[in-house]
Design an enzyme around this catalytic site. Structure first.
Site, short mmCIF file in Angstrom:
data_model
loop_
_atom_site.label_atom_id
_atom_site.label_comp_id
_atom_site.label_asym_id
_atom_site.label_seq_id
_atom_site.Cartn_x
_atom_site.Cartn_y
_atom_site.Cartn_z
NE ARG A 63 -3.90 0.44 1.88
CZ ARG A 63 -5.11 0.41 2.41
NH1 ARG A 63 -5.38 1.07 3.52
NH2 ARG A 63 -6.08 -0.28 1.85
CB CYS A 116 -14.10 0.96 -0.40
SG CYS A 116 -13.73 2.70 -0.06
NE ARG A 149 -10.51 -5.64 -0.03
CZ ARG A 149 -9.77 -4.66 0.51
NH1 ARG A 149 -10.34 -3.62 1.04
NH2 ARG A 149 -8.45 -4.72 0.45
CG HIS A 166 -8.27 -0.10 -3.01
ND1 HIS A 166 -7.45 -1.19 -2.76
CD2 HIS A 166 -8.93 0.14 -1.86
CE1 HIS A 166 -7.61 -1.55 -1.50
NE2 HIS A 166 -8.50 -0.78 -0.92
CG ASP A 213 -13.58 6.07 -1.04
OD1 ASP A 213 -13.67 5.85 0.19
OD2 ASP A 213 -12.50 6.06 -1.66
CD GLN A 233 -12.88 -2.01 -1.39
OE1 GLN A 233 -12.13 -2.00 -0.44
NE2 GLN A 233 -14.11 -2.50 -1.30
N1 NVA Z 1 -9.93 6.58 -1.17
C1 NVA Z 1 -9.61 6.06 0.14
C2 NVA Z 1 -9.82 4.59 0.16
C3 NVA Z 1 -9.54 3.91 1.48
C4 NVA Z 1 -9.71 2.43 1.43
C5 NVA Z 1 -8.19 6.45 0.50
O1 NVA Z 1 -7.31 6.34 -0.36
O2 NVA Z 1 -7.95 6.87 1.64
N1 CP Z 2 -11.28 -0.61 2.04
C1 CP Z 2 -10.03 -0.68 2.54
O1 CP Z 2 -9.06 -0.89 1.83
O2 CP Z 2 -9.95 -0.55 3.90
P1 CP Z 2 -8.63 -0.39 4.77
O3 CP Z 2 -8.07 0.98 4.48
O4 CP Z 2 -9.10 -0.53 6.18
O5 CP Z 2 -7.67 -1.46 4.37
#
Ligand code: NVA
Ligand code: CP
Length: 311
Positions: free
Chosen positions: A108, A271, A299, A135, A231, A138
């Site tokens: 990540r 998500c 997931r 993502h 989101d 997801q």
């Molecule tokens: N768009 C959000 C998704 C989190 C799973 C982020 O990047 O923080």
């Molecule tokens: N949806 C998702 O990726 O959640 P987290 O940020 O908790 O991993």
């Protein structure tokens, strides 16, 4: 179709529509077997996945860790900064080293470029566990959930409200285009999807019969939708822009009135994590149309399938 073993999954478009379906079909099988009482299906016995995080995570971290254990394997999880990466060891040298220890790497990151670099130098599969542009894990769970709830994917109408340049929106769009669904993104000016991602989605849509549209108006996107998706308005790393984003995106909040514009049997998806009271109100996310907990559970099942196929 090439085999999936050894491949990277950094973008939804790394897999053909047939390959994406293969992951979804195996997800269904693994979910059914798990519910049938098989807690461990040891197809990855003795294999190890390394998980690296530059940002926080609840679902991604825990679902990947549990997925590997339920497949008979192991995980090593570390923060980017606690590895020598944090002191300047290059991504290339890290990738070469880790490839000697583990069978796959999920990361990540802030910059998508870090992932492509990791993949370039790793000799094991690299999985995108979220970047600034996508993502894709997801999106597997999202469309698996849609398939489960609607009994089909082709022709399903998805409305995404909010930030069209969001990583989750991008992968959702690419997945919809790959699987023949229709997606309408309603976003304000300045929050359109990345043009490169949009053209990739349009390119895929030409072959699958999907439609991909970006509109400004909430009602135009939601009218007749089977799925209403949103989101957060401020993603991880965008905190400095919070004030502007909250102001610009506030007309795109998912309320009961917005849900009423969709089909009567429409589902609400997110998500997670959600910022309740901002992009969605409590009565929608906790209401009868919300499928967010099944979506979160999925997931686990979809990542098990992905890992079983790649590793
Ligand atoms: N768009 C959000 C998704 C989190 C799973 C982020 O990047 O923080
Ligand atoms: N949806 C998702 O990726 O959640 P987290 O940020 O908790 O991993």
């Amino acid at each position: 179709m090439r085999g999936l073993k050894g491949r990277d999954y950094i973008s939804v478009v790394d897999f053909s529509p047939e390959e994406l379906w293969k992951v979804l079909e195996l997800s269904k099988e693994l979910k059914l077997r798990t519910y049938g009482g098989e807690r461990v299906i040891p197809v990855l016995q003795g294999k190890t996945l390394m998980l690296i995080f530059q940002k926080p995570s609840t679902r991604t971290r825990v679902s990947f860790e549990v997925a590997m254990k339920q497949l008979g394997g192991f995980t090593v999880t570390a923060n980017w900064t606690e590895l020598q990466l944090g002191r300047g060891e290059t991504i290339a040298d890290t990738a070469r080293t880790l490839s000697r220890y583990v069978d796959g790497i999920a990361a990540r990151v802030f910059s998508h470029r870090d992932l492509t670099e990791l993949a370039e130098y790793a000799s094991v599969p690299v999985i995108n566990a979220l970047s600034d542009t996508e993502h894709p894990v997801q999106a597997l769970a999202d469309f698996f959930t849609i398939w489960e709830k609607k009994g089909r994917v082709a022709g399903v109408r998805v409305a995404f409200l909010g930030d069209g340049s969001d990583n989750v929106a991008h992968s959702l769009m690419l997945m919809a285009a790959s699987l023949g669904a229709s997606i309408r993104i309603a976003a304000p000016k300045g929050y359109d999807p990345n043009p490169r991602i949009l053209s990739l989605a349009e390119e895929r849509a030409r072959f699958t019969g999907a439609t991909v549209e970006v509109v400004r108006d909430v009602e135009e996107a939601v009218r007749g939708a089977d799925v209403v998706y949103t989101d957060v308005w401020v993603s991880m790393g965008q905190e400095a822009e919070a004030e502007r984003r909250l102001k610009d995106l506030s007309p795109y909040r998912v309320t009961k009135e917005v849900m009423a514009m969709a089909k009567p049997d429409a589902i609400f998806m997110h998500c997670l994590p959600a910022k309740r009271g901002y992009e969605v109100v409590d009565e929608v996310i906790d209401g009868p149309q919300s499928v967010v907990w099944d979506q979160a559970e999925n997931r686990l099942h979809t990542q098990k399938a992905l890992l079983a196929l790649l590793l």
